[in-house]
Design a protein around this motif. Sequence first.
Motif, PDB file in Angstrom:
ATOM      1  N   ILE A  59       7.842  -4.113   2.160  1.00  0.00           N
ATOM      2  CA  ILE A  59       6.443  -3.675   2.086  1.00  0.00           C
ATOM      3  C   ILE A  59       5.926  -3.845   0.656  1.00  0.00           C
ATOM      4  N   LEU A  60       6.703  -3.405  -0.319  1.00  0.00           N
ATOM      5  CA  LEU A  60       6.296  -3.548  -1.719  1.00  0.00           C
ATOM      6  C   LEU A  60       6.089  -5.009  -2.092  1.00  0.00           C
ATOM      7  N   ASN A  61       6.995  -5.859  -1.652  1.00  0.00           N
ATOM      8  CA  ASN A  61       6.855  -7.293  -1.938  1.00  0.00           C
ATOM      9  C   ASN A  61       5.606  -7.878  -1.289  1.00  0.00           C
ATOM     10  N   LEU A  62       5.303  -7.431  -0.077  1.00  0.00           N
ATOM     11  CA  LEU A  62       4.116  -7.919   0.618  1.00  0.00           C
ATOM     12  C   LEU A  62       2.837  -7.505  -0.098  1.00  0.00           C
ATOM     13  N   VAL A  63       2.709  -6.233  -0.435  1.00  0.00           N
ATOM     14  CA  VAL A  63       1.444  -5.772  -1.017  1.00  0.00           C
ATOM     15  C   VAL A  63       1.169  -6.400  -2.380  1.00  0.00           C
ATOM     16  N   GLU A  64       2.211  -6.802  -3.067  1.00  0.00           N
ATOM     17  CA  GLU A  64       2.016  -7.475  -4.347  1.00  0.00           C
ATOM     18  C   GLU A  64       1.392  -8.860  -4.183  1.00  0.00           C
ATOM     19  N   ARG A  65       1.429  -9.391  -2.965  1.00  0.00           N
ATOM     20  CA  ARG A  65       0.866 -10.725  -2.703  1.00  0.00           C
ATOM     21  C   ARG A  65      -0.489 -10.676  -1.993  1.00  0.00           C
ATOM     22  N   LEU A  66      -0.970  -9.487  -1.666  1.00  0.00           N
ATOM     23  CA  LEU A  66      -2.243  -9.398  -0.954  1.00  0.00           C
ATOM     24  C   LEU A  66      -3.395  -9.823  -1.855  1.00  0.00           C
ATOM     25  N   PRO A  67      -4.496 -10.255  -1.252  1.00  0.00           N
ATOM     26  CA  PRO A  67      -5.651 -10.689  -2.048  1.00  0.00           C
ATOM     27  C   PRO A  67      -6.193  -9.555  -2.916  1.00  0.00           C
ATOM     28  N   ASN A  68      -6.885  -9.925  -3.961  1.00  0.00           N
ATOM     29  CA  ASN A  68      -7.468  -8.959  -4.885  1.00  0.00           C
ATOM     30  C   ASN A  68      -8.892  -8.603  -4.433  1.00  0.00           C
ATOM     31  N   THR A  69      -8.977  -8.014  -3.227  1.00  0.00           N
ATOM     32  CA  THR A  69     -10.274  -7.587  -2.696  1.00  0.00           C
ATOM     33  C   THR A  69     -10.224  -6.085  -2.459  1.00  0.00           C
ATOM     34  N   LEU A  70     -11.392  -5.480  -2.338  1.00  0.00           N
ATOM     35  CA  LEU A  70     -11.440  -4.036  -2.120  1.00  0.00           C
ATOM     36  C   LEU A  70     -10.704  -3.641  -0.846  1.00  0.00           C
ATOM     37  N   ILE A  83      -5.937  -1.157   1.942  1.00  0.00           N
ATOM     38  CA  ILE A  83      -4.845  -1.294   2.911  1.00  0.00           C
ATOM     39  C   ILE A  83      -3.497  -1.300   2.197  1.00  0.00           C
ATOM     40  N   ALA A  84      -3.421  -1.999   1.071  1.00  0.00           N
ATOM     41  CA  ALA A  84      -2.168  -2.046   0.313  1.00  0.00           C
ATOM     42  C   ALA A  84      -1.732  -0.645  -0.106  1.00  0.00           C
ATOM     43  N   ASN A  85      -2.668   0.148  -0.605  1.00  0.00           N
ATOM     44  CA  ASN A  85      -2.355   1.512  -1.028  1.00  0.00           C
ATOM     45  C   ASN A  85      -1.828   2.340   0.144  1.00  0.00           C
ATOM     46  N   GLN A  86      -2.502   2.255   1.271  1.00  0.00           N
ATOM     47  CA  GLN A  86      -2.081   3.011   2.447  1.00  0.00           C
ATOM     48  C   GLN A  86      -0.712   2.540   2.937  1.00  0.00           C
ATOM     49  N   LEU A  87      -0.509   1.227   2.948  1.00  0.00           N
ATOM     50  CA  LEU A  87       0.752   0.668   3.431  1.00  0.00           C
ATOM     51  C   LEU A  87       1.913   1.028   2.519  1.00  0.00           C
ATOM     52  N   VAL A  88       1.695   1.009   1.224  1.00  0.00           N
ATOM     53  CA  VAL A  88       2.766   1.404   0.295  1.00  0.00           C
ATOM     54  C   VAL A  88       3.169   2.849   0.556  1.00  0.00           C
ATOM     55  N   ARG A  89       2.184   3.707   0.749  1.00  0.00           N
ATOM     56  CA  ARG A  89       2.484   5.119   0.976  1.00  0.00           C
ATOM     57  C   ARG A  89       3.261   5.324   2.278  1.00  0.00           C
ATOM     58  N   SER A  90       2.760   4.742   3.370  1.00  0.00           N
ATOM     59  CA  SER A  90       3.422   4.964   4.663  1.00  0.00           C
ATOM     60  C   SER A  90       4.740   4.208   4.760  1.00  0.00           C
ATOM     61  N   LEU A 105       0.016  -3.137   8.974  1.00  0.00           N
ATOM     62  CA  LEU A 105       0.568  -4.486   9.131  1.00  0.00           C
ATOM     63  C   LEU A 105      -0.226  -5.292  10.160  1.00  0.00           C
ATOM     64  N   GLU A 106      -0.631  -4.645  11.236  1.00  0.00           N
ATOM     65  CA  GLU A 106      -1.452  -5.332  12.246  1.00  0.00           C
ATOM     66  C   GLU A 106      -2.768  -5.791  11.633  1.00  0.00           C
ATOM     67  N   LEU A 107      -3.385  -4.951  10.804  1.00  0.00           N
ATOM     68  CA  LEU A 107      -4.646  -5.334  10.166  1.00  0.00           C
ATOM     69  C   LEU A 107      -4.449  -6.511   9.217  1.00  0.00           C
ATOM     70  N   ILE A 108      -3.382  -6.484   8.453  1.00  0.00           N
ATOM     71  CA  ILE A 108      -3.081  -7.605   7.547  1.00  0.00           C
ATOM     72  C   ILE A 108      -2.899  -8.882   8.349  1.00  0.00           C
ATOM     73  N   HIS A 109      -2.175  -8.772   9.435  1.00  0.00           N
ATOM     74  CA  HIS A 109      -1.927  -9.937  10.292  1.00  0.00           C
ATOM     75  C   HIS A 109      -3.233 -10.453  10.904  1.00  0.00           C
ATOM     76  N   GLU A 110      -4.023  -9.533  11.441  1.00  0.00           N
ATOM     77  CA  GLU A 110      -5.260  -9.937  12.108  1.00  0.00           C
ATOM     78  C   GLU A 110      -6.317 -10.450  11.133  1.00  0.00           C
ATOM     79  N   LYS A 111      -6.279  -9.995   9.890  1.00  0.00           N
ATOM     80  CA  LYS A 111      -7.170 -10.538   8.865  1.00  0.00           C
ATOM     81  C   LYS A 111      -6.731 -11.945   8.449  1.00  0.00           C
ATOM     82  N   GLY A 112      -5.496 -12.293   8.785  1.00  0.00           N
ATOM     83  CA  GLY A 112      -4.993 -13.615   8.433  1.00  0.00           C
ATOM     84  C   GLY A 112      -4.522 -13.723   6.992  1.00  0.00           C
TER      85      GLY A 112
END
Length: 114
Positions: free
Chosen positions: A16-27, A32-39, A77-84
Amino acid sequence: MEKDLKRRTKRFALDILNLVERLPNTLSAKVIANQLVRSGTSVAANYRAATRGRSNKEFIAKLGIVIEEADESELWLELIHEKGWYNVESLLKEVSELISIFVSIVKKVKSNPD
């Protein structure tokens, strides 16, 4: 099995940590990254706490938190996937398996009370 689940939930947290470090730099991605890291990291932390439970009742209660956090992680994770943004199918598979395992453990412990 306990050591395997400790390793597995820790690996999930690291993934999860590795994934969120690669997410786009958008609001939206940051939120989502913050929520995903926590959960996602909470799954591992709360499982470890559950293994130190002093009674079956406490163990079940703490595993309930693990299940809730895993389910929340699955949503993000579903939202990240569905956002593409990324293909997270392997993480979705892992979190689904973890949820199933923890639900099964709770059912087993409830059917065999102290």
